[in-house]
Enzyme design. Structure first.
Site, PDB file in Angstrom:
ATOM      1  N   THR A   1       0.846  -1.184   0.000  1.00  0.00           N
ATOM      2  CA  THR A   1       0.000   0.000   0.000  1.00  0.00           C
ATOM      3  C   THR A   1       0.880   1.232   0.000  1.00  0.00           C
ATOM      4  O   THR A   1       1.874   1.292   0.716  1.00  0.00           O
ATOM      5  CB  THR A   1      -0.956   0.069   1.211  1.00  0.00           C
ATOM      6  OG1 THR A   1      -1.548   1.377   1.242  1.00  0.00           O
ATOM      7  CG2 THR A   1      -0.270  -0.151   2.539  1.00  0.00           C
TER       8      THR A   1
ATOM      9  N   ASP B   1      -0.002   3.832   1.221  1.00  0.00           N
ATOM     10  CA  ASP B   1      -0.348   4.591   2.431  1.00  0.00           C
ATOM     11  C   ASP B   1       0.554   4.309   3.623  1.00  0.00           C
ATOM     12  O   ASP B   1       0.578   5.073   4.575  1.00  0.00           O
ATOM     13  CB  ASP B   1      -1.803   4.305   2.823  1.00  0.00           C
ATOM     14  CG  ASP B   1      -2.783   4.876   1.811  1.00  0.00           C
ATOM     15  OD1 ASP B   1      -2.476   5.937   1.236  1.00  0.00           O
ATOM     16  OD2 ASP B   1      -3.836   4.257   1.590  1.00  0.00           O
TER      17      ASP B   1
ATOM     18  N   MET C   1      -2.286  12.143  -1.114  1.00  0.00           N
ATOM     19  CA  MET C   1      -3.153  11.062  -0.664  1.00  0.00           C
ATOM     20  C   MET C   1      -2.876  10.703   0.807  1.00  0.00           C
ATOM     21  O   MET C   1      -1.787  10.952   1.322  1.00  0.00           O
ATOM     22  CB  MET C   1      -2.978   9.834  -1.543  1.00  0.00           C
ATOM     23  CG  MET C   1      -3.682   9.953  -2.900  1.00  0.00           C
ATOM     24  SD  MET C   1      -3.484   8.427  -3.882  1.00  0.00           S
ATOM     25  CE  MET C   1      -4.569   8.774  -5.280  1.00  0.00           C
ATOM     26  N   GLY C   2      -3.834  10.050   1.439  1.00  0.00           N
ATOM     27  CA  GLY C   2      -3.696   9.655   2.836  1.00  0.00           C
ATOM     28  C   GLY C   2      -4.962  10.022   3.582  1.00  0.00           C
ATOM     29  O   GLY C   2      -5.101  11.123   4.069  1.00  0.00           O
ATOM     30  N   ARG C   3      -5.882   9.088   3.643  1.00  0.00           N
ATOM     31  CA  ARG C   3      -7.181   9.350   4.258  1.00  0.00           C
ATOM     32  C   ARG C   3      -7.038   9.400   5.769  1.00  0.00           C
ATOM     33  O   ARG C   3      -7.565  10.259   6.436  1.00  0.00           O
ATOM     34  CB  ARG C   3      -8.116   8.210   3.876  1.00  0.00           C
ATOM     35  CG  ARG C   3      -9.556   8.506   3.923  1.00  0.00           C
ATOM     36  CD  ARG C   3     -10.307   7.422   3.172  1.00  0.00           C
ATOM     37  NE  ARG C   3      -9.601   6.137   3.227  1.00  0.00           N
ATOM     38  CZ  ARG C   3      -9.698   5.191   2.310  1.00  0.00           C
ATOM     39  NH1 ARG C   3     -10.477   5.364   1.272  1.00  0.00           N
ATOM     40  NH2 ARG C   3      -9.039   4.071   2.446  1.00  0.00           N
TER      41      ARG C   3
ATOM     42  N   GLU D   1      -5.018  14.656   2.171  1.00  0.00           N
ATOM     43  CA  GLU D   1      -6.428  14.758   1.792  1.00  0.00           C
ATOM     44  C   GLU D   1      -7.335  14.529   2.997  1.00  0.00           C
ATOM     45  O   GLU D   1      -8.458  14.999   3.046  1.00  0.00           O
ATOM     46  CB  GLU D   1      -6.766  13.731   0.702  1.00  0.00           C
ATOM     47  CG  GLU D   1      -6.534  12.293   1.132  1.00  0.00           C
ATOM     48  CD  GLU D   1      -6.972  11.236   0.117  1.00  0.00           C
ATOM     49  OE1 GLU D   1      -7.836  11.518  -0.716  1.00  0.00           O
ATOM     50  OE2 GLU D   1      -6.436  10.112   0.181  1.00  0.00           O
TER      51      GLU D   1
ATOM     52  N   GLN E   1       0.767   9.889  -8.168  1.00  0.00           N
ATOM     53  CA  GLN E   1       1.573   9.545  -6.996  1.00  0.00           C
ATOM     54  C   GLN E   1       1.570   8.041  -6.695  1.00  0.00           C
ATOM     55  O   GLN E   1       2.455   7.543  -6.022  1.00  0.00           O
ATOM     56  CB  GLN E   1       1.169  10.342  -5.756  1.00  0.00           C
ATOM     57  CG  GLN E   1      -0.197  10.015  -5.197  1.00  0.00           C
ATOM     58  CD  GLN E   1      -0.724  11.101  -4.261  1.00  0.00           C
ATOM     59  OE1 GLN E   1      -0.167  11.385  -3.208  1.00  0.00           O
ATOM     60  NE2 GLN E   1      -1.833  11.725  -4.652  1.00  0.00           N
TER      61      GLN E   1
END
Lengths: 412, 412
Positions: free
Chosen positions: B148, B150, B194-196, B251, B306
């Site tokens: 991932t 993330d 990105m990165g919730r 984000e 990305q």
């Protein structure tokens, strides 16, 4: 022919590119390699274009660039190492004091050569300064050196900086197409690409067609009127073929009534040259597709990276950018003035060109649009001829130097 | 120990990355190099994860990958060559028929080894399938192989795929900083990353600090509550130092009341796992700064590139991704099951690690947040310790092959 002797000044203007510093390096190389036969003594760089010139913020580039290493680093540094500006010069006769101030600075520093690296608006500066000095008593050589990712300058086959942006767009589009292909759910991905007036950059998204057959399903350029209903029909037809539809659009596409597609979501802001500042063409289409078709939709604005990603520069572009800068010094020493340097293509395969020059007053404030032969009949894609024109410009990878995992940039 | 003999199946799941195919290649290499000591006969690939498995859309990878060239191409192809899915498996006891159908397929193809390459949600699949087969009569080895961008899986120092995304973000941020530096007009540029839930990717924007001192002025992660008034104060303080302020934001940043900063402009859509689909954190801040401070503002959403920019992959990441895939085959042959492969860091300088594994039921559905020690006290930047943790992961450039100016990808 009597050679004009004295110092030279070079500036960068307009939007940054991945190659404008390579052109600056070419100018410096030309001076240091003495291609001018001794007529240029010191090469000054103006900080932030003509703005910095007026404030006498000058740097002695002949002294600063004392090693090949520094020049190579400059060639792989994005943006504009000298800084840039978006200053519009006054019209002839409107503000003579402005030009007189400039000429006083030229006299003070014994500047007889003026090189301005930039795009359309910068050539306006070159043309105005050329006209003024020609009609007033200051002998001077003035040359424009082209640079713009937009590729919209007339008189040249293409512009330095375009090839690297085109390569970034072509490579990124390929990667996005691969990313979008992983799911089976019907989805539309809209890639918004720079280009207010001309669609050259957006066309570059399709280069993959003549390499590996991988290209966006649909490509819309500002050269054709955009019709929303036709767009929906095009997207539906593409979705009927496969679930992952990729669309490339220029930020500058407009409806028949002249309004920008992105205008609904724009701020109304204008830049110094009066161009409307656009944002949201991709977003506007994303919302439209979601409302009309109802499938998964995403928009991707390539944004600044398309003009500053020097890690993915085209080697062809970087080498040509250097060559154009060097050629400007040579041409200047031969008395060429009030011209913009140009690239004339001799053949596509093998790719061959030569560097020449053209009257800058015939170039400034004009726009070179994508040729009719490069756009398909339906107005929703580019032709093979377009891909063949573009392909040579993205050849080769300009190897930037990495240090500890990050590219090395020259900052001075 | 009696070795389980039979066939194996591998799948990819969740969001694409630049390295998930390298892990797949590692699994294939492990099988072909016989690290399993002969217990695995054929390695099948499932198309679109467990969705394709249920439809018996299987490809014989042992036969397909008959050359080193194909494997190398796979290692530099972004996204997910087998396709992906976002299917959530039923809870234990809720739909036994679903699991029985799966086991019927395993029996039919004599599949005794199941490898699933994915992130958090994919480990949920691995954990559920592990639990089911354990309590029912089908002997099987089941392993999760992490992937991932993330970096939010617990139990591992970092996740394959993260290093390449981090490198893309670090390099792109450097280029954007250079681009923004060309004008003297006060301007704020907001990079949305990105990165919730976790801010690892956004933290990567700051790696330049320990390499060349070039980093965003401000960095906001979802691990800290976002306060708009404090943000305005931070931006004003940065603008007082220099005109070109660059801000990196995740984000997923939220206000004290739990609402996402980008929520005002989001669609309200949710993905299959119930996660809110976010869009517009950067745009929301852009509009806020424009309204409050009034200077030039731009927001840049790094978006899909990305996670799929394999042209800029980290060599460290690609090599580790291959190694983790290969190690999964070895571990499986030794009877390790119901585990996820992990990377354990031994030292930062020189960077050393070893591959191990950990109980997948302890990993699924948990989130590894950025360590407190990695975020500064003001909550608007990362610490040197964070940069030191990240730096080894972006080392080296994975040389993708180019053909005619474009990267070569494997599509099968």
């Amino acid at each position: 022919m009597k050679q004009l002797c004295g110092n030279a000044v070079v500036g960068q203007s307009g939007g940054p590119t991945a190659a404008i510093n390579a052109t600056l390096a070419g100018v410096i190389r030309g001076v240091k390699e003495n291609v001018h036969g001794g007529c240029i003594h010191t090469l000054y760089g103006m900080r932030n274009g003509v703005e910095g010139l007026l404030e006498e913020r000058l740097i002695d580039l002949t002294s600063y660039f004392d090693s090949e290493e520094k020049l190579e680093l400059l060639e792989h540094t994005p943006a504009a190492a000298l800084g840039s500006c978006r200053k519009k010069l006054p019209k002839s006769g409107e503000n003579d004091a402005f030009y007189e101030q400039m000429i006083a600075i030229f006299r003070k520093y014994d500047i007889r050569y003026f090189f301005y690296i930039g795009g359309n608006d910068s050539m306006d500066t070159v043309a105005k300064l050329s006209a003024y000095t020609k009609s007033h008593d200051y002998e001077m050589v003035i040359l424009g050196v082209p640079k713009t990712i937009d590729n919209d300058l007339v008189g040249t086959d293409h512009t330095p900086g375009f090839g690297s942006a085109a390569k970034y767009i072509a490579v990124t589009t390929q990667e996005i197409i691969r990313d979008c292909a992983v799911y089976r759910v019907p989805a539309v991905t809209i890639i918004e690409i720079m280009g207010r007036d001309a669609g050259w950059l957006t066309a570059a998204s399709a280069i993959g067609r003549v390499v590996n057959g991988m290209e966006p399903d649909l490509v819309y350029l500002p050269e054709r009127v955009f019709d929303m209903q036709q767009f929906f029909a095009d997207v539906r037809a593409a979705l009927a073929k496969h679930p992952n539809v990729v669309v490339a659009v220029s930020e500058g596409i407009r409806f028949a009534d002249g309004h920008y597609v992105g205008e609904g979501t724009q701020t109304g802001a204008k830049d110094a040259f009066g161009h409307a500042y656009l944002a949201g063409t991709g977003k506007a289409l994303e919302l439209a597709v979601k409302a009309e078709i109802g499938c998964k939709v995403r928009s991707i604005e390539l944004n600044l990276p398309q003009r500053c990603a020097s890690h993915l520069a085209s080697a062809t572009d970087i080498l040509e950018s250097i060559a154009v800068g060097r050629a400007a010094i040579q041409a200047a020493s031969e008395g060429v003035t009030r011209q913009m340097m140009t690239i004339q293509r001799i053949s596509d395969v093998p790719y061959m060109n030569e560097i020449w020059h053209s009257d800058v007053s015939e170039i400034a404030n004009k726009i070179r649009y994508v040729d009719d032969a490069f756009i398909n009949e339906a107005g929703n894609h580019v032709t093979d001829a377009c891909c063949r024109y573009l392909l040579p410009l993205i050849q080769g990878e300009a190897s930037c130097k990495y240090e500890n995992g990050l590219p090395k940039h020259l900052v001075f």
